[in-house]
Design a protein around this motif. Structure first.
Motif, PDB file in Angstrom:
ATOM      1  N   ALA A 202       7.179  40.709   7.964  1.00 59.79           N
ATOM      2  CA  ALA A 202       7.622  41.676   6.965  1.00 59.79           C
ATOM      3  C   ALA A 202       9.123  41.541   6.754  1.00 59.79           C
ATOM      4  CB  ALA A 202       7.283  43.090   7.413  1.00 59.79           C
ATOM      5  N   ASN A 203       9.838  41.409   7.845  1.00 59.02           N
ATOM      6  CA  ASN A 203      11.287  41.292   7.752  1.00 59.02           C
ATOM      7  C   ASN A 203      11.706  40.079   6.929  1.00 59.02           C
ATOM      8  OD1 ASN A 203      13.744  39.774   9.420  1.00 59.02           O
ATOM      9  ND2 ASN A 203      14.131  41.892   8.807  1.00 59.02           N
ATOM     10  N   LEU A 204      10.911  38.998   7.038  1.00 61.13           N
ATOM     11  CA  LEU A 204      11.250  37.769   6.327  1.00 61.13           C
ATOM     12  C   LEU A 204      10.790  37.807   4.876  1.00 61.13           C
ATOM     13  CD1 LEU A 204      10.382  35.370   9.242  1.00 61.13           C
ATOM     14  CD2 LEU A 204      12.656  35.883   8.379  1.00 61.13           C
ATOM     15  N   GLY A 205      10.140  38.911   4.488  1.00 61.69           N
ATOM     16  CA  GLY A 205       9.807  39.075   3.076  1.00 61.69           C
ATOM     17  C   GLY A 205       8.329  39.087   2.762  1.00 61.69           C
ATOM     18  N   ALA A 206       7.475  39.113   3.775  1.00 60.22           N
ATOM     19  CA  ALA A 206       6.034  39.093   3.525  1.00 60.22           C
ATOM     20  C   ALA A 206       5.530  40.513   3.294  1.00 60.22           C
ATOM     21  CB  ALA A 206       5.301  38.460   4.698  1.00 60.22           C
TER      22      ALA A 206
END
Lengths: 302, 373
Positions: A202-206
């Motif tokens: 999530a942090n990486l954009g997922a």
């Protein structure tokens, strides 16, 4: 330096022999712990299966023969039995995955204590007799059963639907009985997935959906494969539920074996069927192991 | 590198300031965050320092978006973020256990955020290569995660966190799993990397030495409250209270007595003529062990020096320095640290020796409260 293990003059090899002997002794002790299990396996698996093999090559006149295997090739009904067996097993496995995956996921995200409680609801039926559960489904699903009565009373359908003594009933019963075999290994695998990995995704954009398919699902796959294989292989040889809920219309290998024994008392033909099923099962396992690196899934090896 | 509006729009990361106001998070009756206000400047390296359970990780997770606060505001630059889900916050994060994806190799891990941003395969490969070079892992792209050492995993996690050029970088005790030598080397490397990237960095640690080494500013947190914020020098030299004095570095707290005119003194020595700030309540003298020095005979400027005499209770040689505990004024203990000079002239103290110590008045730190002694 080429150190010889035998020279006991060398101070570098002080007590080397005695230490090695001790190591060997310890290993033997550990191995001896497996003796009872090995004896059991020989007594209740190796010998009977060997006997089965032997019987399958003996004709009605007591002479060695291949007639049982030839019959299997010539008569279409045998092929149909095997196709049905694999079909039913595959469908049951699919139904188990469809129901079991969300269930295992739900259990895995619950706090440990709550998960234990819910797991009990999965396991409780597991501890009641197979026969009881199968007949319970019969009561629920039959023409004048609870489900039909209820649905008609609610106006969902007008005439009773045939839910039992066919493929539908067999699948419902088998999936119910097999579900824990899928959920348990899957739940175990999911519990081991670090929640931080999903956070990292999530942090990486997922998005949550992307995080699930790109990170969570691949990591839960070994558990799902392990559970599915257990279910599939157990289904292949399943007797009670298909016999009761299939009502003789769903002929699987196990039911066919009983039929042969009851009607013709032909031990040779029954044994041959058993042998072919056993070998087919082994092939499935070997193929799965090759394709999916099963040792990782089942034993956690790298 | 000019006209690539779709893929290359994130060419240079512009660091963003973080404004936190009234951030509150309760777990049951316990405040994990108690109305925290914090301003983090653009490009700053800020460390959240506190003991375990102080709320520092809760604060970091709230910034990352993994933790929904009960109230408060988190703004990145001008944009309110408190309701934004984590995947739209565009912050890089290094997790405590690295959280590398075990089913992907090193290059796939680093390319993960780029793929999600639909960056072309060619640019992806280029940026992964640059990121690997930055963390000195060139040629490791095809490695599996379980083939890496702890330090290498740390670097991969770092590369993955900055490869998509986030405007804010968060780190949750990223060095705590490494051994001491490697940790100290990585501290310097992280600092260099921060200077190189110029990205606003929020770093969580419970290791005060790490905080002092790396930070532009340190925010000391305890019981969900911001206790003190300042540069490492300010925090070390001017602790705001007994907790900070005790938590950062070594210190001895001596209780001060106050006379009618407001003068604070310890054992008949006047330490401060007027209590700073609010004069009510108790006051203490904080002494850093390394600021004390042994006095033989008279000191050069007696007006500017506080004097203590005591008896050595314990003396320990610790390599680069030596450490002694003295009994002062009967029932106080005073810790003293001596730098190791040449091996022959090392001040040799033995338990039972009487010693006279001096402390420059400018090194005398007066704080409110009495500590826990």
């Amino acid at each position: 330096m080429n150190a010889s293990n035998r020279g006991n003059e060398d101070p570098a090899l002080l007590n080397a022999m005695a230490l090695r002997a001790q190591a060997v002794r310890e290993q033997r002790m550990l191995l001896s712990l497996a003796t009872p299990a090995v004896l059991c396996v020989i007594a209740i698996i190796v010998i009977p299966v060997g006997w089965l093999f032997y019987l399958s090559f003996i004709g009605g006149d007591g002479q060695p023969t291949l007639e049982h295997y030839q019959k299997m090739l010539t008569y279409k009904s045998y092929a149909r039995v095997f196709v049905t067996t694999f079909q039913v097993s595959l469908l049951t496995t699919l139904v188990c995955i469809l129901i079991g995956y969300p269930l295992a996921y739900f259990l895995a995200i619950l706090p440990q204590r709550l998960a234990g409680l819910f797991m009990l609801t999965v396991l409780l039926p597991f501890w009641t007799s197979l026969l009881v559960r199968t007949y319970a489904w019969l009561v629920l699903l039959q023409k004048k059963g609870l489900l039909n009565d209820f649905a008609i009373a609610m106006g969902l359908w007008e005439t009773p639907i045939k839910l039992v003594y066919n493929l539908t009933g067999t699948l419902i019963g088998m999936a119910h009985i097999m579900l824990p075999f899928l959920v348990l290994p899957l739940y175990g695998a999911m519990r081991k997935i670090d929640r931080d990995l999903v956070h990292a995704a999530a942090n990486l954009g997922a998005s949550p959906v992307q995080a699930f398919w790109k990170v969570y699902f691949p990591l839960s796959l070994p558990g799902m494969v392990a559970g599915s294989l257990i279910v599939f292989v157990l289904c292949l040889g399943f007797y009670v539920t298909p016999a009761v809920l299939g009502g003789g219309r769903v002929m699987m290998v196990a039911t066919q074996i009983t039929a042969i024994l009851e009607n013709q008392f032909d031990w040779g033909a029954a044994s041959a069927l058993g042998v072919v099923l056993l070998i087919a099962t082994l092939f499935v396992l070997i193929a799965a192991a090759r394709l999916l690196k099963l040792d990782v899934a089942l034993f956690g090896k790298r | 590198m000019s006209s690539k509006p779709d893929a290359g729009s994130v060419t240079d990361s512009t660091a963003l300031p973080i404004h936190i106001r009234g951030l509150t998070k309760k777990y049951g009756q316990l405040y994990a965050l108690d109305s925290v206000d914090l301003e983090i400047a653009s490009g700053e390296f800020l460390t959240l320092l506190g003991p375990s359970g102080s709320g520092k990780t809760t604060l970091l997770m709230a910034i990352a978006g993994f933790n929904r606060p009960d109230a408060g505001s988190i703004r990145f630059g001008g944009a309110e973020m408190v309701l934004t889900p984590p995947h739209r916050r565009d912050v890089g994060m290094v997790f405590q256990n690295y959280a590398l994806f075990p089913h992907m190799n090193v290059a796939e891990n680093i390319a993960f955020p780029l793929k999600l941003r639909h960056i072309s395969a060619q640019e992806r490969a280029e940026r992964v290569a640059v990121a690997l070079e930055t963390v000195q892992l060139s040629g490791f792209g095809e490695r599996k995660i379980d083939q890496l050492s702890g330090g290498q995993r740390q670097r991969v996690a770092l590369a993955r966190a900055f490869v998509f050029r986030p405007r804010i970088l968060l780190m949750d005790e990223p060095l705590s799993a490494l051994d001491k030598k490697l940790r100290e080397r990585m501290q310097i490397e992280l600092k260099h990397l921060h200077d190189q990237l110029g990205v606003t960095t929020v770093y969580v640690t419970h290791d005060q030495r790490e905080a002092l080494t790396m930070s532009d500013r340190i925010a000391v947190i305890n019981y969900g409250k911001l206790v003190q914020i300042g540069t490492p020098e300010e925090i070390y030299n001017r602790p705001a209270n007994a907790f900070v004095a005790d938590f950062i570095g070594e210190s001895t707290l001596l209780p001060l007595t106050r006379d009618g005119s407001g003068k604070l003194s310890f054992e008949d020595q006047i330490v401060a003529t007027a209590a700073p700030g609010d004069a009510a309540g108790d006051w203490s003298l904080v002494i850093r062990p390394e600021r004390l020095f042994i006095v033989q005979g008279e000191v050069a400027n007696p007006d500017q020096t506080l004097r203590f005499s005591g008896v050595v209770r314990d003396f320990v040689f610790q390599g680069e320095s030596a450490f002694a505990i003295l009994s002062v004024g009967g029932h106080y203990e005073l810790a003293v640290r001596f730098g190791s000079t040449s091996s022959s002239s090392r001040p040799l103290l033995r338990p039972g020796d009487s010693v006279s110590l001096g402390l420059s008045r400018e090194d005398a730190i007066v704080i409110p409260g009495q500590g826990e002694q």
